[in-house]
Write a protein that holds these residues in place. Structure first.
Motif, PDB file in Angstrom:
ATOM      1  N   VAL A 171      -7.911  10.381  51.074  1.00  0.00           N
ATOM      2  CA  VAL A 171      -6.706   9.712  50.577  1.00  0.00           C
ATOM      3  C   VAL A 171      -6.475   8.476  51.431  1.00  0.00           C
ATOM      4  CG1 VAL A 171      -4.227   9.907  50.164  1.00  0.00           C
ATOM      5  CG2 VAL A 171      -5.696  11.908  49.844  1.00  0.00           C
ATOM      6  N   PHE A 172      -6.126   7.367  50.814  1.00  0.00           N
ATOM      7  CA  PHE A 172      -5.805   6.161  51.571  1.00  0.00           C
ATOM      8  C   PHE A 172      -4.633   5.451  50.897  1.00  0.00           C
ATOM      9  CE2 PHE A 172      -9.693   5.807  49.067  1.00  0.00           C
ATOM     10  CZ  PHE A 172      -9.346   4.876  48.103  1.00  0.00           C
ATOM     11  N   ARG A 173      -3.860   4.727  51.718  1.00  0.00           N
ATOM     12  CA  ARG A 173      -2.647   4.077  51.221  1.00  0.00           C
ATOM     13  C   ARG A 173      -2.878   2.618  50.836  1.00  0.00           C
ATOM     14  NH1 ARG A 173       1.938   7.002  52.334  1.00  0.00           N
ATOM     15  NH2 ARG A 173       1.687   8.763  53.748  1.00  0.00           N
ATOM     16  N   THR A 174      -3.895   1.980  51.452  1.00  0.00           N
ATOM     17  CA  THR A 174      -4.190   0.583  51.118  1.00  0.00           C
ATOM     18  C   THR A 174      -5.679   0.461  50.804  1.00  0.00           C
ATOM     19  OG1 THR A 174      -4.820  -0.204  53.315  1.00  0.00           O
ATOM     20  CG2 THR A 174      -2.451  -0.067  52.830  1.00  0.00           C
ATOM     21  N   SER A 175      -6.051  -0.652  50.227  1.00  0.00           N
ATOM     22  CA  SER A 175      -7.447  -0.854  49.837  1.00  0.00           C
ATOM     23  C   SER A 175      -8.242  -1.647  50.872  1.00  0.00           C
ATOM     24  CB  SER A 175      -7.508  -1.592  48.494  1.00  0.00           C
ATOM     25  OG  SER A 175      -6.973  -2.902  48.627  1.00  0.00           O
ATOM     26  N   ALA A 176      -7.637  -1.970  52.002  1.00  0.00           N
ATOM     27  CA  ALA A 176      -8.301  -2.844  52.974  1.00  0.00           C
ATOM     28  C   ALA A 176      -9.638  -2.268  53.448  1.00  0.00           C
ATOM     29  CB  ALA A 176      -7.369  -3.086  54.167  1.00  0.00           C
TER      30      ALA A 176
ATOM     31  N   VAL B 111      -6.677   7.476  43.283  1.00  0.00           N
ATOM     32  CA  VAL B 111      -7.444   7.748  42.066  1.00  0.00           C
ATOM     33  C   VAL B 111      -7.699   6.453  41.299  1.00  0.00           C
ATOM     34  CG1 VAL B 111      -7.388   8.872  39.810  1.00  0.00           C
ATOM     35  CG2 VAL B 111      -6.726  10.143  41.851  1.00  0.00           C
ATOM     36  N   SER B 112      -6.678   5.599  41.203  1.00  0.00           N
ATOM     37  CA  SER B 112      -6.851   4.326  40.495  1.00  0.00           C
ATOM     38  C   SER B 112      -7.917   3.470  41.163  1.00  0.00           C
ATOM     39  CB  SER B 112      -5.522   3.559  40.457  1.00  0.00           C
ATOM     40  OG  SER B 112      -4.565   4.256  39.696  1.00  0.00           O
ATOM     41  N   TYR B 113      -7.927   3.454  42.493  1.00  0.00           N
ATOM     42  CA  TYR B 113      -8.926   2.665  43.210  1.00  0.00           C
ATOM     43  C   TYR B 113     -10.323   3.219  42.967  1.00  0.00           C
ATOM     44  CZ  TYR B 113     -11.312   0.098  46.861  1.00  0.00           C
ATOM     45  OH  TYR B 113     -12.180  -0.733  47.537  1.00  0.00           O
TER      46      TYR B 113
ATOM     47  N   ILE C  30     -20.111   7.280  46.570  1.00  0.00           N
ATOM     48  CA  ILE C  30     -18.731   7.666  46.858  1.00  0.00           C
ATOM     49  C   ILE C  30     -18.435   9.062  46.315  1.00  0.00           C
ATOM     50  CG2 ILE C  30     -16.306   7.085  46.482  1.00  0.00           C
ATOM     51  CD1 ILE C  30     -17.913   5.244  48.414  1.00  0.00           C
ATOM     52  N   GLY C  31     -19.042   9.397  45.182  1.00  0.00           N
ATOM     53  CA  GLY C  31     -18.848  10.732  44.635  1.00  0.00           C
ATOM     54  C   GLY C  31     -19.355  11.812  45.575  1.00  0.00           C
ATOM     55  N   LYS C  32     -20.462  11.515  46.289  1.00  0.00           N
ATOM     56  CA  LYS C  32     -21.034  12.497  47.217  1.00  0.00           C
ATOM     57  C   LYS C  32     -20.410  12.421  48.606  1.00  0.00           C
ATOM     58  CE  LYS C  32     -25.658  13.011  45.215  1.00  0.00           C
ATOM     59  NZ  LYS C  32     -27.110  12.951  45.499  1.00  0.00           N
ATOM     60  N   GLY C  33     -20.088  11.194  49.040  1.00  0.00           N
ATOM     61  CA  GLY C  33     -19.556  11.026  50.395  1.00  0.00           C
ATOM     62  C   GLY C  33     -18.327  10.136  50.416  1.00  0.00           C
ATOM     63  N   PRO C  34     -17.230  10.579  49.815  1.00  0.00           N
ATOM     64  CA  PRO C  34     -16.027   9.735  49.708  1.00  0.00           C
ATOM     65  C   PRO C  34     -15.446   9.322  51.047  1.00  0.00           C
ATOM     66  CG  PRO C  34     -15.532  12.022  49.137  1.00  0.00           C
ATOM     67  CD  PRO C  34     -17.019  11.914  49.224  1.00  0.00           C
TER      68      PRO C  34
ATOM     69  N   PRO D 240     -12.246   9.334  35.752  1.00  0.00           N
ATOM     70  CA  PRO D 240     -10.957   9.897  36.183  1.00  0.00           C
ATOM     71  C   PRO D 240     -11.095  11.324  36.707  1.00  0.00           C
ATOM     72  CG  PRO D 240     -10.686   8.699  34.133  1.00  0.00           C
ATOM     73  CD  PRO D 240     -12.164   8.754  34.398  1.00  0.00           C
ATOM     74  N   GLU D 241     -11.965  12.117  36.064  1.00  0.00           N
ATOM     75  CA  GLU D 241     -12.146  13.500  36.507  1.00  0.00           C
ATOM     76  C   GLU D 241     -12.777  13.546  37.900  1.00  0.00           C
ATOM     77  OE1 GLU D 241     -11.773  13.120  32.275  1.00  0.00           O
ATOM     78  OE2 GLU D 241     -13.269  12.258  33.653  1.00  0.00           O
ATOM     79  N   SER D 242     -13.825  12.729  38.103  1.00  0.00           N
ATOM     80  CA  SER D 242     -14.476  12.692  39.412  1.00  0.00           C
ATOM     81  C   SER D 242     -13.534  12.153  40.477  1.00  0.00           C
ATOM     82  CB  SER D 242     -15.739  11.828  39.356  1.00  0.00           C
ATOM     83  OG  SER D 242     -16.690  12.376  38.476  1.00  0.00           O
ATOM     84  N   ALA D 243     -12.777  11.131  40.122  1.00  0.00           N
ATOM     85  CA  ALA D 243     -11.831  10.541  41.078  1.00  0.00           C
ATOM     86  C   ALA D 243     -10.789  11.557  41.506  1.00  0.00           C
ATOM     87  CB  ALA D 243     -11.166   9.314  40.459  1.00  0.00           C
ATOM     88  N   SER D 244     -10.299  12.350  40.572  1.00  0.00           N
ATOM     89  CA  SER D 244      -9.312  13.385  40.908  1.00  0.00           C
ATOM     90  C   SER D 244      -9.908  14.416  41.848  1.00  0.00           C
ATOM     91  CB  SER D 244      -8.811  14.068  39.632  1.00  0.00           C
ATOM     92  OG  SER D 244      -8.147  13.137  38.795  1.00  0.00           O
ATOM     93  N   SER D 245     -11.183  14.730  41.640  1.00  0.00           N
ATOM     94  CA  SER D 245     -11.858  15.686  42.513  1.00  0.00           C
ATOM     95  C   SER D 245     -12.068  15.104  43.902  1.00  0.00           C
ATOM     96  CB  SER D 245     -13.206  16.087  41.903  1.00  0.00           C
ATOM     97  OG  SER D 245     -13.941  16.896  42.785  1.00  0.00           O
ATOM     98  N   VAL D 246     -12.472  13.836  43.951  1.00  0.00           N
ATOM     99  CA  VAL D 246     -12.703  13.168  45.227  1.00  0.00           C
ATOM    100  C   VAL D 246     -11.407  13.044  46.018  1.00  0.00           C
ATOM    101  CG1 VAL D 246     -13.278  10.926  46.259  1.00  0.00           C
ATOM    102  CG2 VAL D 246     -14.781  11.938  44.538  1.00  0.00           C
TER     103      VAL D 246
END
Length: 377
Positions: A59-64, A37-39, A87-91, A48-54
């Protein structure tokens, strides 16, 4: 029995660790969504609301991998807001392989004529295009559309207006409505225009197309091969009964009957596709500023569809000034003055009279520049 059950449990040591694994995962879960969510918020610009939905979808553990995807998008001209939209449409695209999945498709679309801004708009609006196979889907379907419309440029224009053509495929989107139009005798050039400029409408209302063609014929357009038929058909297809009534009412305020409005529609279908505000403004200019009867526009409804500020007003004021000096004898001359090209207008109506009425240029260019939003030199 108890002894037997105890032995069975002892023989299945995986039961307890599995339970512990579930507990451990549940306890650790908050850290995973927290990073994802932070990423999404900090690097992709989601709320934040959209990120929580996405997060429910990716889900990913690293940002690489996500960093590599975002960097590819930025290098291809995507703005932060477009990346957020994509990203909101195709995360799931954040986990795509940039070299294998994204770059070849972006490069191909650029090579056929999509500008940097057009490509960013296209993909951010329809990110699932990047999930289709380049060799098996994108290239052959773009080729079908290009062959039909005659050029890459026309195909790009059509896809820009309706990305579904490229995503769903030519056969699933364009072929069905083209067949109906051909069966009804609509000319090929009109069909090409509809594919290039109005595919979104044609695809969306495909199930109503047969009925629309027949209704358009009954309204006075009995020749589907006529150039104005597709314009009339779009008007019939796009306007609800309430919209038709509002157009009738707008014309009625200037003395037109419903039959008058329908007569004008048959002469120039575009006159019924104008907004009520545009109808009122154009009528007001001709009647109140030029002193014409509204019946003049009934005879020349094509004029209603022209730009009021860029064409009608600048040229109309030149006509009014020429008339006041006795240099424009008939009202019929106004239709020619309004419909000729800019070059012919200057040559035929401005230049010959500069000596007698030198202020003509100022009148024309002042209104022209105002309409274009530029400063008068």
């Amino acid at each position: 029995m108890f002894s037997s059950l105890s032995k069975t449990l002892l023989r299945r040591p995986l039961f307890l660790p599995a339970t512990l694994r579930l507990i451990s995962t549940a306890a650790a879960a908050p850290s995973r969504p927290s990073f994802t969510v932070s990423y999404l918020v900090n690097s992709c610009g989601l709320s934040p609301e959209s990120a929580s939905s996405v997060f429910n979808r990716v889900v990913f553990r690293t940002s690489a991998r996500p960093d590599a995807v975002v960097n590819v998008l930025k290098s291809h001209g995507f703005s932060q807001s477009q990346i957020s939209r994509l990203i909101g449409k195709g995360p799931h695209l954040l986990l795509a392989n940039p070299e294998r999945t994204l770059l070849p498709k972006l490069k191909y679309l650029s090579s056929v004529g999509f500008s940097v801004s057009d490509l960013a708009n296209l993909i951010s609006a329809s990110p699932y295009l990047l999930t289709r196979s380049l060799e098996k889907h994108l290239i052959p379907n773009f080729g079908r559309l290009r062959d039909f419309l005659g050029s890459d440029k026309n195909a790009v224009a059509a896809i820009g207006r309706s990305p579904k053509i490229l995503f769903k495929g030519f056969e699933a989107t364009v072929d069905p409505f083209v067949k109906i139009l051909r069966d009804h005798g609509v000319r090929e050039s009109s069909i090409m225009w509809l594919v290039k400029c109005h595919s979104r409408t044609m695809i969306h209302w495909y199930d109503r197309l047969e009925g629309t063609v027949e209704k358009t014929k009954r309204m006075g357009f009995d020749d589907p091969s006529a150039a104005k038929f597709p314009v009339a058909m779009l008007a019939v297809m796009a306007m609800s009964e309430s919209k038709w009534e509002r157009k009738f009412d707008a014309y009625g305020r200037w003395g037109w009957s419903r039959d008058d409005a329908m007569s004008a529609f048959v002469k120039c279908p575009r006159c019924m596709t104008m907004s009520e505000e545009k109808i009122m403004a154009v009528m007001g200019f001709f009647v109140n500023e030029l002193g014409f009867e509204s019946s003049f526009l009934l005879q020349h409804p094509r004029l209603i569809s022209m730009s009021l500020e860029k064409r009608i007003r600048p040229r109309g004021l030149v006509f009014k000034h020429l008339s006041s000096h006795g240099l424009m004898k008939t009202k019929i001359g106004l239709t020619t003055l309004l419909t000729v090209s800019d070059e012919d207008f200057l040559v035929k109506f401005l230049t010959p009279h500069i000596g007698e009425v030198p202020e003509l240029l100022d009148i024309y260019w002042e209104k022209k520049h105002m309409a274009m939003g530029t400063v008068v030199p």
